[in-house]
Design a protein around this motif. Structure first.
Motif, PDB file in Angstrom:
ATOM      1  N   LYS A   1       0.807  -1.233   0.000  1.00  0.00           N
ATOM      2  CA  LYS A   1       0.000   0.000   0.000  1.00  0.00           C
ATOM      3  C   LYS A   1       0.835   1.276   0.000  1.00  0.00           C
ATOM      4  O   LYS A   1       0.336   2.346   0.342  1.00  0.00           O
ATOM      5  CB  LYS A   1      -0.968   0.037   1.203  1.00  0.00           C
ATOM      6  CG  LYS A   1      -1.865  -1.170   1.337  1.00  0.00           C
ATOM      7  CD  LYS A   1      -2.842  -1.315   0.185  1.00  0.00           C
ATOM      8  CE  LYS A   1      -3.792  -2.477   0.382  1.00  0.00           C
ATOM      9  NZ  LYS A   1      -4.670  -2.715  -0.788  1.00  0.00           N
ATOM     10  N   SER A   2       2.107   1.184  -0.386  1.00  0.00           N
ATOM     11  CA  SER A   2       2.924   2.403  -0.448  1.00  0.00           C
ATOM     12  C   SER A   2       2.682   3.180  -1.740  1.00  0.00           C
ATOM     13  O   SER A   2       3.062   4.347  -1.840  1.00  0.00           O
ATOM     14  CB  SER A   2       4.412   2.061  -0.315  1.00  0.00           C
ATOM     15  OG  SER A   2       4.822   1.164  -1.328  1.00  0.00           O
ATOM     16  N   GLY A   3       2.071   2.544  -2.742  1.00  0.00           N
ATOM     17  CA  GLY A   3       1.708   3.260  -3.964  1.00  0.00           C
ATOM     18  C   GLY A   3       2.549   2.903  -5.181  1.00  0.00           C
ATOM     19  O   GLY A   3       2.605   3.676  -6.147  1.00  0.00           O
ATOM     20  N   LYS A   4       3.193   1.745  -5.184  1.00  0.00           N
ATOM     21  CA  LYS A   4       4.058   1.355  -6.309  1.00  0.00           C
ATOM     22  C   LYS A   4       3.266   1.187  -7.602  1.00  0.00           C
ATOM     23  O   LYS A   4       3.656   1.687  -8.663  1.00  0.00           O
ATOM     24  CB  LYS A   4       4.780   0.041  -5.974  1.00  0.00           C
ATOM     25  CG  LYS A   4       5.631   0.099  -4.720  1.00  0.00           C
ATOM     26  CD  LYS A   4       6.329  -1.205  -4.434  1.00  0.00           C
ATOM     27  CE  LYS A   4       5.394  -2.357  -4.164  1.00  0.00           C
ATOM     28  NZ  LYS A   4       4.591  -2.174  -2.930  1.00  0.00           N
ATOM     29  N   THR A   5       2.149   0.484  -7.503  1.00  0.00           N
ATOM     30  CA  THR A   5       1.332   0.236  -8.693  1.00  0.00           C
ATOM     31  C   THR A   5       0.754   1.535  -9.240  1.00  0.00           C
ATOM     32  O   THR A   5       0.722   1.757 -10.456  1.00  0.00           O
ATOM     33  CB  THR A   5       0.205  -0.764  -8.353  1.00  0.00           C
ATOM     34  OG1 THR A   5       0.796  -1.996  -7.929  1.00  0.00           O
ATOM     35  CG2 THR A   5      -0.697  -1.003  -9.543  1.00  0.00           C
ATOM     36  N   THR A   6       0.317   2.418  -8.335  1.00  0.00           N
ATOM     37  CA  THR A   6      -0.225   3.720  -8.756  1.00  0.00           C
ATOM     38  C   THR A   6       0.853   4.554  -9.428  1.00  0.00           C
ATOM     39  O   THR A   6       0.606   5.230 -10.443  1.00  0.00           O
ATOM     40  CB  THR A   6      -0.810   4.459  -7.546  1.00  0.00           C
ATOM     41  OG1 THR A   6      -1.811   3.639  -6.934  1.00  0.00           O
ATOM     42  CG2 THR A   6      -1.424   5.785  -7.964  1.00  0.00           C
ATOM     43  N   LEU A   7       2.074   4.520  -8.896  1.00  0.00           N
ATOM     44  CA  LEU A   7       3.172   5.270  -9.506  1.00  0.00           C
ATOM     45  C   LEU A   7       3.481   4.741 -10.900  1.00  0.00           C
ATOM     46  O   LEU A   7       3.672   5.526 -11.844  1.00  0.00           O
ATOM     47  CB  LEU A   7       4.421   5.182  -8.621  1.00  0.00           C
ATOM     48  CG  LEU A   7       5.694   5.818  -9.184  1.00  0.00           C
ATOM     49  CD1 LEU A   7       5.484   7.295  -9.496  1.00  0.00           C
ATOM     50  CD2 LEU A   7       6.864   5.644  -8.212  1.00  0.00           C
ATOM     51  N   ALA A   8       3.507   3.428 -11.056  1.00  0.00           N
ATOM     52  CA  ALA A   8       3.757   2.848 -12.377  1.00  0.00           C
ATOM     53  C   ALA A   8       2.669   3.276 -13.361  1.00  0.00           C
ATOM     54  O   ALA A   8       2.961   3.650 -14.513  1.00  0.00           O
ATOM     55  CB  ALA A   8       3.812   1.321 -12.273  1.00  0.00           C
ATOM     56  N   GLU A   9       1.432   3.253 -12.921  1.00  0.00           N
ATOM     57  CA  GLU A   9       0.305   3.648 -13.771  1.00  0.00           C
ATOM     58  C   GLU A   9       0.441   5.118 -14.192  1.00  0.00           C
ATOM     59  O   GLU A   9       0.224   5.484 -15.355  1.00  0.00           O
ATOM     60  CB  GLU A   9      -1.001   3.432 -13.007  1.00  0.00           C
ATOM     61  CG  GLU A   9      -2.254   3.602 -13.840  1.00  0.00           C
ATOM     62  CD  GLU A   9      -2.571   2.401 -14.710  1.00  0.00           C
ATOM     63  OE1 GLU A   9      -3.490   2.503 -15.548  1.00  0.00           O
ATOM     64  OE2 GLU A   9      -1.902   1.356 -14.572  1.00  0.00           O
ATOM     65  N   THR A  10       0.828   5.970 -13.240  1.00  0.00           N
ATOM     66  CA  THR A  10       0.976   7.398 -13.519  1.00  0.00           C
ATOM     67  C   THR A  10       2.109   7.651 -14.512  1.00  0.00           C
ATOM     68  O   THR A  10       1.996   8.500 -15.406  1.00  0.00           O
ATOM     69  CB  THR A  10       1.221   8.162 -12.213  1.00  0.00           C
ATOM     70  OG1 THR A  10       0.075   7.995 -11.364  1.00  0.00           O
ATOM     71  CG2 THR A  10       1.436   9.639 -12.460  1.00  0.00           C
ATOM     72  N   MET A  11       3.207   6.905 -14.390  1.00  0.00           N
ATOM     73  CA  MET A  11       4.327   7.086 -15.310  1.00  0.00           C
ATOM     74  C   MET A  11       3.944   6.670 -16.732  1.00  0.00           C
ATOM     75  O   MET A  11       4.336   7.321 -17.705  1.00  0.00           O
ATOM     76  CB  MET A  11       5.541   6.310 -14.804  1.00  0.00           C
ATOM     77  CG  MET A  11       6.189   6.982 -13.587  1.00  0.00           C
ATOM     78  SD  MET A  11       7.484   6.009 -12.769  1.00  0.00           S
ATOM     79  CE  MET A  11       8.765   6.028 -14.001  1.00  0.00           C
ATOM     80  N   LEU A  12       3.163   5.614 -16.858  1.00  0.00           N
ATOM     81  CA  LEU A  12       2.689   5.206 -18.188  1.00  0.00           C
ATOM     82  C   LEU A  12       1.756   6.263 -18.773  1.00  0.00           C
ATOM     83  O   LEU A  12       1.797   6.568 -19.972  1.00  0.00           O
ATOM     84  CB  LEU A  12       1.967   3.854 -18.117  1.00  0.00           C
ATOM     85  CG  LEU A  12       2.823   2.609 -18.381  1.00  0.00           C
ATOM     86  CD1 LEU A  12       3.938   2.448 -17.358  1.00  0.00           C
ATOM     87  CD2 LEU A  12       1.960   1.350 -18.417  1.00  0.00           C
ATOM     88  N   PHE A  13       0.935   6.852 -17.904  1.00  0.00           N
ATOM     89  CA  PHE A  13       0.017   7.891 -18.346  1.00  0.00           C
ATOM     90  C   PHE A  13       0.775   9.154 -18.766  1.00  0.00           C
ATOM     91  O   PHE A  13       0.491   9.756 -19.805  1.00  0.00           O
ATOM     92  CB  PHE A  13      -0.968   8.212 -17.209  1.00  0.00           C
ATOM     93  CG  PHE A  13      -1.882   9.364 -17.496  1.00  0.00           C
ATOM     94  CD1 PHE A  13      -2.943   9.239 -18.384  1.00  0.00           C
ATOM     95  CD2 PHE A  13      -1.674  10.594 -16.885  1.00  0.00           C
ATOM     96  CE1 PHE A  13      -3.781  10.323 -18.655  1.00  0.00           C
ATOM     97  CE2 PHE A  13      -2.502  11.665 -17.142  1.00  0.00           C
ATOM     98  CZ  PHE A  13      -3.563  11.530 -18.030  1.00  0.00           C
ATOM     99  N   GLU A  14       1.759   9.559 -17.950  1.00  0.00           N
ATOM    100  CA  GLU A  14       2.555  10.746 -18.258  1.00  0.00           C
ATOM    101  C   GLU A  14       3.246  10.622 -19.614  1.00  0.00           C
ATOM    102  O   GLU A  14       3.383  11.593 -20.353  1.00  0.00           O
ATOM    103  CB  GLU A  14       3.615  10.963 -17.166  1.00  0.00           C
ATOM    104  CG  GLU A  14       3.147  11.787 -15.993  1.00  0.00           C
ATOM    105  CD  GLU A  14       3.063  13.262 -16.335  1.00  0.00           C
ATOM    106  OE1 GLU A  14       3.974  13.798 -16.994  1.00  0.00           O
ATOM    107  OE2 GLU A  14       2.061  13.893 -15.958  1.00  0.00           O
ATOM    108  N   ALA A  15       3.677   9.410 -19.941  1.00  0.00           N
ATOM    109  CA  ALA A  15       4.394   9.191 -21.198  1.00  0.00           C
ATOM    110  C   ALA A  15       3.435   8.995 -22.378  1.00  0.00           C
ATOM    111  O   ALA A  15       3.891   8.837 -23.520  1.00  0.00           O
ATOM    112  CB  ALA A  15       5.302   7.965 -21.073  1.00  0.00           C
ATOM    113  N   GLY A  16       2.132   8.972 -22.095  1.00  0.00           N
ATOM    114  CA  GLY A  16       1.148   8.829 -23.165  1.00  0.00           C
ATOM    115  C   GLY A  16       0.932   7.397 -23.623  1.00  0.00           C
ATOM    116  O   GLY A  16       0.288   7.149 -24.656  1.00  0.00           O
TER     117      GLY A  16
END
Length: 702
Positions: free
Chosen positions: A19-34
């Motif tokens: 629950k530290s947010g690893k999966t959310t961070l990965a999702e956000t990085m994919l989104f940021e890169a389009g």
């Protein structure tokens, strides 16, 4: 898809507590890169990473999932890992192929139990590591305390690259490497870049100077440059930070809000520009002792670090290109079995999504389907290149269970399913014990076991039952005894006759030869289950023909294979056969085997028989303040404490504990230490069972 060279491929593992947010961070990085048009969330069960049904059901990562993103002409391969140490096998596989580690810390809690346990593993690999303090915009976030907890974990080489603050209700991040302020709107995304406010300049300059000094410490040329001009420019600082990370002596700390897309673009920029690539790391040594150069023009070698079975695709093999390059339809040799594999398809995997590619170069991570002869830990290489990549060393299992199918007709189906689960997760081991007459499943903990059970039911349609395994006791004797037995049987025609007189004694290494016997022959047998049987021929005058002595020995061994007390193996006994009788017509091998077995059993029961139990060497690592409770529990398990050592904030306890007392220890330790304790165990030796325990075991057996 664009093909990247080794300098422009970065492989990072996301690790950290649950629950530290690893999966959310990965999702956000994919989104940021389009690469994804809409960000998924763990709660909505639609992230790219946690796509397995069990992960969505439990809202937590269970498998290490490879993803990729592209940012400013760099390719970043991300492996999102579980945060629970029951799935440490997934983390171990990831560590083997990651070039840098991104440790995610929840700003509400700081370094948690899961982070501590995983850090011990990261530290062992000495991988370049940076920390990301996530959820800085949460009302309960405490960046300063979170940073302090990182310092407590890794020491003063943790260094702030950024720190957060709120200005007029807007979340901001001050970056002391770039000396800029990033101001985010309510929706996050691309920030506004501003000058650092006057009231923050003193603090920002102080942190900047600390960063400059840390960067300069890692290179003599940079240190001289720093002394000459009293400053380093941004490129020079990046160079120093990278060298510090490569030496595992500098740990940059960033701050983000992955959920609200604040700071992820800057983090990706740092990974691109500073975090080491595979080509920056020291060349790996092969099993044969040669250097494996991460270069495109070197012989091709791939390392299979993960195997996955998908219902519609079959076996997926994930690999890292350690050297050379691999093209679609290449034929490569498996170094373990020398079988040739044809890689008909190459993919970049993003969760369950796969993107076909024609080739992959040194340092990159990819996947292929339906390899026939290849498993996790295998090397695929150019034929005759003599490269074998060192395998992943998985942690030893911590719990054992007897496993059976509820429906006995499903036993074969269960065995096949367990083999596949082991192939997918090598920390799950399956072994049929002929001694215990049970199939033993070993894994990392109760949660790991629950996941295996879920897979058996939901994926393979098998209901299994898990029970406490029997204990592999041993039987021996403590004094000598002499007996005889006459076997006589007459039922028409040839009968059976054999009489054996023997003496048995406890055996130990280096003991003198028996006295009072005319020793005519000696045979030492190393028993398959440990210990020895030493057999003496002391027959005088031919009262038993020499040709019958192998049958006498066989009769003794048959009793030792199923000991008289509990049916356990017997060990460490010597037998002197010194007298007997035979019949010219009725004596035969079976007669002497039966007579010897009866005589040996009778002597065994007269020789003060004793049970031996397996003792494990147990190493427990716990926070110092919880050591008393752990020691009390160990003493209740008949443990002998061997010693204690300090390890930072932890104490390491070494003890010898009977295997019979280890059942459910994983669950108990987790409860006592609130999940902050860890342990490892391995077989040590056999020791005498206390009398009260022996009496109970014999009573139970009868």
């Amino acid at each position: 898809m664009k093909i990247y060279d080794d300098k422009h491929i970065k492989n990072v593992a996301f690790v950290g507590a649950n629950k530290s947010g690893k999966t959310t961070l990965a999702e956000t990085m994919l989104f940021e890169a389009g690469l994804v048009k809409r960000r998924g969330s763990v709660e909505n069960k639609n992230t790219v990473s946690d796509y397995h049904e069990i992960e969505q059901e439990r809202e937590t990562s269970i498998f290490a999932t490879p993803l990729h993103t592209e940012w400013r002409n760099y390719k970043i391969n991300i492996i999102d890992t579980p945060g629970l140490d029951d799935f440490i096998g997934e983390i171990a596989s990831t560590m083997r192929v990651a070039d840098s580690i991104v440790t995610v810390v929840n700003a509400q809690h700081g370094v948690e139990v899961g982070t501590e346990i995983i850090w011990n593993y990261v530290d062992r690999f000495s991988k370049p590591t940076l920390f990301v303090i996530n959820q800085i915009d949460n009302p309960n976030a405490d960046f300063d305390e979170s940073f302090k907890s990182i310092v407590d974990l890794v020491g003063n080489n943790a260094i702030k690259i950024q720190y957060p603050l709120v200005i007029d209700g807007a979340q901001c991040i001050i970056d002391v490497l770039k000396m800029k302020l990033y101001k985010f709107g309510p929706e996050g995304g691309k920030p506004e870049k501003l000058e650092i406010p006057a009231d923050q300049l003193d603090l920002a300059n102080k942190l900047h100077n600390e960063l400059v000094e840390k960067a300069a410490e890692n290179d003599e040329d940079l240190m001289e440059l720093y002394f000459d001009k009293g400053e380093l420019n941004e490129d020079e600082m990046r160079e120093g930070i990278k060298k510090g990370m490569l030496n595992h002596e500098l740990f940059p700390v960033f701050c983000i809000s992955a959920l609200n897309d604040m700071g992820s673009g800057r983090l990706m920029g740092f990974i691109d520009n500073v975090a080491p690539s595979a080509a920056d790391l020291k060349p790996e040594q092969s099993v044969e002792g040669a250097s494996i150069e991460c270069k495109v023009d070197a012989p091709t070698s791939l390392f299979i670090f993960k195997t996955l079975y998908e219902p519609n695709l079959g076996q997926i093999s994930f690999f890292k290109v350690k050297s050379g390059e691999v093209k679609q339809n290449d034929k490569l040799e498996n170094s373990r079995n020398e079988e040739i594999e044809i890689l008909n398809q190459l993919y970049i995997m993003d969760g369950k999504n796969r993107e076909p590619v024609e080739k992959l170069s040194a340092g990159d991570i990819g996947a292929t389907l339906k390899l026939k002869y290849t498993e996790t830990n295998d090397t695929l290489r150019t034929k005759d290149s003599n490269i074998t990549i060192k395998p992943i060393q998985y942690p030893d299992p911590r719990i054992r269970k007897c496993v059976n199918a509820v429906d006995k007709n499903d036993e074969e189906k269960l065995n096949e399913a367990l083999k596949r689960i082991h192939s997918q997760d090598p920390t799950v081991t399956i072994q049929y014990s002929t001694e215990l007459k049970q199939q033993i499943l070993s894994c990392q903990g109760e949660l790991h076991l629950a996941t295996i059970n879920w897979m058996l039911q939901k994926i393979y349609g098998i209901k299994a039952e898990f029970e406490q395994p029997r204990i592999a006791y041993r039987e021996t004797i403590q004094r000598s005894a002499t007996t005889s037995y006459k076997h006589k049987k007459q039922s028409g025609g040839s009968g059976q006759f054999g009489e054996v007189h023997l003496k048995i004694e406890p055996w130990f290494e280096g003991m003198p030869e028996p006295e009072g016997f005319n020793i005519r022959g000696k045979e030492e047998i190393d028993l398959e289950w440990g210990g020895k049987l030493v057999f003496y021929n002391c027959i005088v005058g031919g009262v038993i023909d020499t040709r019958y002595l192998p049958s006498v020995l066989k009769g003794c061994l048959e009793v030792m294979e199923e000991g008289p007390l509990t049916g356990s193996y017997a060990r460490d006994i010597r037998v002197m056969v010194f007298d007997g009788k035979m019949h010219s017509v009725d004596s035969n091998d079976i007669s002497f085997k039966i007579a010897a077995a009866h005589a040996f059993k009778a002597a065994f029961l007269q020789a003060k028989p004793k049970l031996l139990e397996p003792i494990n060497e147990l190493t427990v690592k716990v926070p110092e303040e919880l050591m008393g409770n752990v020691m009390t529990d160990l003493q209740s398990r008949r443990s002998i404490i061997l010693g204690m050592d300090s390890d930072g904030r932890y104490q390491t306890i070494k003890a010898k504990t009977p295997l019979a007392e280890m059942y459910r220890y994983s669950t108990t330790l987790r409860s006592i230490t609130q999940g902050r304790g860890s342990f490892s165990t391995k077989f040590s030796n056999f020791e005498l069972v206390p009398n009260n325990v022996q009496d109970e075991l014999i009573k139970k057996e009868k």
